[in-house]
Design a protein around this motif. Structure first.
Motif, PDB file in Angstrom:
ATOM      1  N   SER B  41       0.814  -1.218   0.000  1.00 18.11           N
ATOM      2  CA  SER B  41       0.000   0.000   0.000  1.00 18.11           C
ATOM      3  C   SER B  41       0.845   1.265   0.000  1.00 18.11           C
ATOM      4  O   SER B  41       0.314   2.355  -0.121  1.00 18.11           O
ATOM      5  CB  SER B  41      -0.942  -0.011   1.207  1.00 18.11           C
ATOM      6  N   SER B 214      -2.525   5.751  -0.921  1.00 20.39           N
ATOM      7  CA  SER B 214      -3.242   6.903  -0.379  1.00 20.39           C
ATOM      8  C   SER B 214      -3.438   6.725   1.119  1.00 20.39           C
ATOM      9  O   SER B 214      -3.521   5.601   1.619  1.00 20.39           O
ATOM     10  CB  SER B 214      -4.625   7.016  -1.019  1.00 20.39           C
ATOM     11  N   ILE B 216      -5.990   6.614   3.757  1.00 19.38           N
ATOM     12  CA  ILE B 216      -7.440   6.437   3.729  1.00 19.38           C
ATOM     13  C   ILE B 216      -8.077   6.947   5.019  1.00 19.38           C
ATOM     14  O   ILE B 216      -9.136   7.563   4.999  1.00 19.38           O
ATOM     15  CB  ILE B 216      -7.795   4.935   3.553  1.00 19.38           C
ATOM     16  N   GLU B 217      -7.410   6.652   6.147  1.00 17.98           N
ATOM     17  CA  GLU B 217      -7.968   7.112   7.420  1.00 17.98           C
ATOM     18  C   GLU B 217      -6.852   7.623   8.301  1.00 17.98           C
ATOM     19  O   GLU B 217      -5.734   7.096   8.280  1.00 17.98           O
ATOM     20  CB  GLU B 217      -8.681   5.958   8.159  1.00 17.98           C
ATOM     21  N   ASN B 227     -13.995   1.764  15.583  1.00 15.85           N
ATOM     22  CA  ASN B 227     -14.994   2.339  14.700  1.00 15.85           C
ATOM     23  C   ASN B 227     -14.383   2.760  13.370  1.00 15.85           C
ATOM     24  O   ASN B 227     -14.396   3.927  13.019  1.00 15.85           O
ATOM     25  CB  ASN B 227     -15.585   3.553  15.426  1.00 15.85           C
ATOM     26  N   PRO B 228     -13.808   1.815  12.642  1.00 16.75           N
ATOM     27  CA  PRO B 228     -13.190   2.188  11.366  1.00 16.75           C
ATOM     28  C   PRO B 228     -14.242   2.742  10.418  1.00 16.75           C
ATOM     29  O   PRO B 228     -15.351   2.229  10.355  1.00 16.75           O
ATOM     30  CB  PRO B 228     -12.604   0.868  10.851  1.00 16.75           C
ATOM     31  N   GLN B 229     -13.853   3.807   9.697  1.00 17.99           N
ATOM     32  CA  GLN B 229     -14.842   4.522   8.897  1.00 17.99           C
ATOM     33  C   GLN B 229     -15.000   3.951   7.498  1.00 17.99           C
ATOM     34  O   GLN B 229     -15.998   4.194   6.854  1.00 17.99           O
ATOM     35  CB  GLN B 229     -14.410   5.989   8.762  1.00 17.99           C
ATOM     36  N   THR B 230     -14.015   3.252   7.003  1.00 15.62           N
ATOM     37  CA  THR B 230     -14.075   2.836   5.603  1.00 15.62           C
ATOM     38  C   THR B 230     -14.136   1.325   5.480  1.00 15.62           C
ATOM     39  O   THR B 230     -13.698   0.592   6.378  1.00 15.62           O
ATOM     40  CB  THR B 230     -12.833   3.324   4.847  1.00 15.62           C
ATOM     41  N   MET B 231     -14.692   0.894   4.370  1.00 18.04           N
ATOM     42  CA  MET B 231     -14.743  -0.541   4.073  1.00 18.04           C
ATOM     43  C   MET B 231     -13.334  -1.138   4.031  1.00 18.04           C
ATOM     44  O   MET B 231     -13.101  -2.235   4.535  1.00 18.04           O
ATOM     45  CB  MET B 231     -15.378  -0.762   2.697  1.00 18.04           C
ATOM     46  N   LEU B 232     -12.403  -0.363   3.419  1.00 17.04           N
ATOM     47  CA  LEU B 232     -11.033  -0.874   3.283  1.00 17.04           C
ATOM     48  C   LEU B 232     -10.426  -1.143   4.654  1.00 17.04           C
ATOM     49  O   LEU B 232      -9.813  -2.188   4.891  1.00 17.04           O
ATOM     50  CB  LEU B 232     -10.176   0.136   2.526  1.00 17.04           C
ATOM     51  N   ALA B 233     -10.605  -0.202   5.578  1.00 16.58           N
ATOM     52  CA  ALA B 233     -10.049  -0.375   6.909  1.00 16.58           C
ATOM     53  C   ALA B 233     -10.739  -1.515   7.637  1.00 16.58           C
ATOM     54  O   ALA B 233     -10.102  -2.319   8.322  1.00 16.58           O
ATOM     55  CB  ALA B 233     -10.164   0.923   7.704  1.00 16.58           C
ATOM     56  N   GLN B 234     -12.041  -1.613   7.476  1.00 20.97           N
ATOM     57  CA  GLN B 234     -12.764  -2.709   8.124  1.00 20.97           C
ATOM     58  C   GLN B 234     -12.254  -4.050   7.625  1.00 20.97           C
ATOM     59  O   GLN B 234     -12.006  -4.974   8.406  1.00 20.97           O
ATOM     60  CB  GLN B 234     -14.269  -2.589   7.851  1.00 20.97           C
TER      61      GLN B 234
END
Ligand SMILES: Nc1ncnc2c1ncn2[C@@H]1O[C@H](COP(=O)(O)OP(=O)(O)O)[C@@H](O)[C@H]1O
Ligand SMILES: [Mg+2]
Lengths: 371, 241
Positions: B41, B214, B216-217, B227-234
């Motif tokens: 990444s 990039s 992302i969070e 409480n991850p905000q993005t699908m990628l982080a989840q």
């Protein structure tokens, strides 16, 4: 409630390894008669040896003529090897046309060079200082061989025999090693023009046979220098040898540079080291260590290669021997003279190759110990 | 005070790969930032730009307000230390000489001063008794602690760690992490690429999650993990925890 632990396991105590006894007899049997086929080969070879050895011993030792009282002794019926040729001609073979009364100087020069190689053989002496030591040593050798400052002046055209061979060898390595480092680093340089010049030199001299390089050096160098200026044959040969050795050794060193993990460069740079401190303290010591065995082999090859200069008219050990045998009285006994020459070359090369395998083993061991 | 500031940073590798894309990130003095994200990444690329092991193409990275591009390499690297996944100790030097090398060549300390400082730091990482050994004679954990001590020799303002425990056997990870934790508590500014989520949760002030070059969070650890905000982080967290 915790589970009761009732068994703490048994650690088996270490025992000594079983002895792998090997008497001389079992070892011999394993070496010579392990399989029927191998046994048969051993027997055939033993028979051949038994057939030839007595004749050889008789020729080389029992019936041999040792002293040069008179070449006629060698022609008597039943005479074996005529070693007399060696005891008669060894001075000429070893020293060529070097003035007889000055032989001690050439001998001293040889001893200095041999001492230099013995000193250089110890890994603990592998410091940058070694280059300076060799330069000093060669200066001393040059003084002995050229004279001046109280010694009778001589020129390189007086040189010959083993001293010439050894000086050529020592000069090739002393000047060839720095050249090879220079070329190896230049080949990886960021400056394109410099890099291309280095690559060009390496490829040119690796792409030509040594003999051609020597002829080129002896024909082209005077051409470059223009009329009036002459440069002696020995220097031309040395230049050829150095370029040839430097080109090959630089590729070996480059192999070492590439074998070193990139992380070594990166951590050196991350610590703030600039190019030269990084190269000198971190990269080169490790890279060179990796390639020591290969470099030693190349150095041995450089010694063998000195015999090529006989072709361009220098009287090295081989050339001087050839010249010594032009004496019509002794020309018939060339074989014995060349056997002597072979023995001397072999002694040098064999010693060096034993050294090469010793040093390889030694570096391997200290590497395994993590040093 | 901002210790490290990325402003619109972009980097392309020679093969055209867009490895860092519009990176904006600021790290305050004394903060520990953990950078995580899937393999490939751009985490390593990102922290290697801070000490200019990798050049950037556009944008700007500033150390305490001074753009990296304007600093000479030597002073940049005195101020930014780096610890590598594979330790990268100099195998032909004893442990002590690994530490003194840069102090003598880069910081210009004399030998005695460099050795005194080296012994002090080795003591601090618990390896004073190993000073005369070669790196190859130490365990992985010990080697990484030596590497950290070596980095501390120049007393850098910013410490970079690129997966410092990934090459270690499991039983040696803790000794390195606890040393890193000490450094963080001491108030050092650290950028750590690591998969040690326990360390990230307990020690980091900020988590930066990267994917596809990039950021992302960016969030404090509690918020990011719980409480991850993005699908990628989840997706990333579900795989790694
Ligand atoms: N020297 C290089 N040349 C070309 N591509 C590279 C180079 N180094 C890394 N990459 C690529 O850049 C991307 C990011 O790499 P990296 O920063 O090492 O990722 P990470 O550390 O997150 O695993 C990857 O796709 C990798 O293959
Ligand atoms: Mg990485």
């Amino acid at each position: 409630m915790s589970k009761a632990i009732h068994w703490c396991g048994t650690v088996v105590p270490p025992r000594a390894a079983p002895r792998r006894d090997a008497t001389v007899w079992t070892r011999l049997r394993n070496a010579l008669f392990r399989t029927p086929m191998q046994g048969a080969i051993t027997l055939v070879l033993a028979l051949l040896l038994a057939g030839f050895a007595p004749g050889l011993v008789e020729w080389a030792l029992i019936d041999a003529v040792w002293l040069p009282s008179d070449p006629a002794a060698c022609t008597e019926p039943g005479a074996g090897a005529c070693w007399a040729v060696v005891s008669e001609k060894y001075r000429v073979m070893l020293f060529g046309a070097f003035p007889y009364s000055e032989h001690w100087r050439a001998l001293l020069a040889m001893l200095l060079i041999v001492a230099g190689f013995v000193y250089s053989a110890f890994p603990r002496h592998w410091r940058a200082r070694l280059a300076a030591i060799w330069l000093g040593l060669l200066a001393l050798v040059l003084w002995l061989m050229l004279g001046g400052f109280g010694l009778r002046p001589l020129s390189t055209s007086d040189w010959g025999g083993l001293p010439l061979t050894l000086i050529l060898f020592a000069g090739t390595v002393t000047f060839g090693m720095p050249l090879s480092l220079f070329l190896a680093l230049g080949r990886e340089s960021q400056l394109p023009a410099f890099r291309w010049i280095c690559i060009g030199m390496i490829e040119l001299f690796r792409g030509l046979p040594l003999l051609v390089v020597l002829f080129l050096a002896s024909l082209l160098i005077p051409l470059f220098l223009g009329d009036g200026m002459t440069i002696d044959k020995f220097v031309r040969a040395l230049v050829g040898m150095v370029l040839f050795f430097g080109a090959y050794a630089s590729e070996i060193i480059r192999g070492g540079l590439q074998a070193l993990p990139r992380g070594q460069y990166e951590s050196a740079r991350a610590l703030g080291l600039t190019y030269w401190p990084m190269m000198i303290t971190v990269i080169l010591p490790q890279a060179l260590r990796i390639v020591v065995p290969a470099l030693v082999n190349d150095i041995i090859r450089a010694f063998k290669n000195t015999s090529f200069v006989a072709v361009i008219g220098l009287f090295d050990f081989l050339g001087a021997t050839k010249a010594a045998l032009e004496d019509p009285l002794w020309v018939r006994y060339s074989l014995e003279a060349y056997l002597f020459l072979i023995a001397v070359y072999f002694a040098f090369c064999w010693t060096m190759s034993r050294y090469a395998s010793w040093v390889e083993r030694r570096l391997d061991i200290s590497k395994r110990r993590g040093e | 005070m901002t210790a490290v500031e990325f402003t619109d940073v972009n980097k392309w590798y020679d093969n055209g790969l867009h490895a860092l894309r519009d990176i904006n990130l600021s790290v305050n003095t004394g903060e520990t930032v953990v950078i995580c994200g899937p393999s490939g990444s751009g985490k390593s690329t990102l922290i290697r730009t801070v000490n200019a092991l990798e050049p950037i193409d556009t944008g700007q990275i500033a150390i305490a307000g001074t753009p990296v591009q304007m600093m000479d390499r030597r002073s940049l690297r005195r101020r930014v230390g780096m610890v590598f996944q594979s330790f990268n100790l100099f195998t032909h030097f004893k442990v002590l000489d690994n530490l003194t090398l840069a102090a003598e060549h880069v910081a210009g300390l004399d030998q005695a001063a460099a050795e005194a400082r080296a012994m002090q730091l080795l003591d601090r990482v618990g390896l004073a008794d190993q000073a005369q050994k070669y790196p190859g004679q130490l365990s992985g954990g010990q080697q990484q602690r030596v590497a950290i001590a070596r980095t501390l020799m120049l007393d850098p303002d910013v410490l970079l760690f690129d997966e410092p425990t990934s090459a270690l056997d499991p039983e040696m990870i803790a000794e390195v992490l606890s040393l890193m934790e000490d450094l963080a508590r001491e108030g050092r500014t650290m950028l750590c690429v690591t998969h040690e989520m326990g360390f990230a949760r307990n020690v980091a002030d900020q988590i930066v999650f990267m994917a596809h070059g990039s950021v992302i969070e960016k969030a404090p650890p509690a918020a990011f993990f719980d409480n991850p905000q993005t699908m990628l982080a989840q997706a990333f967290l579900s795989k790694i925890i």
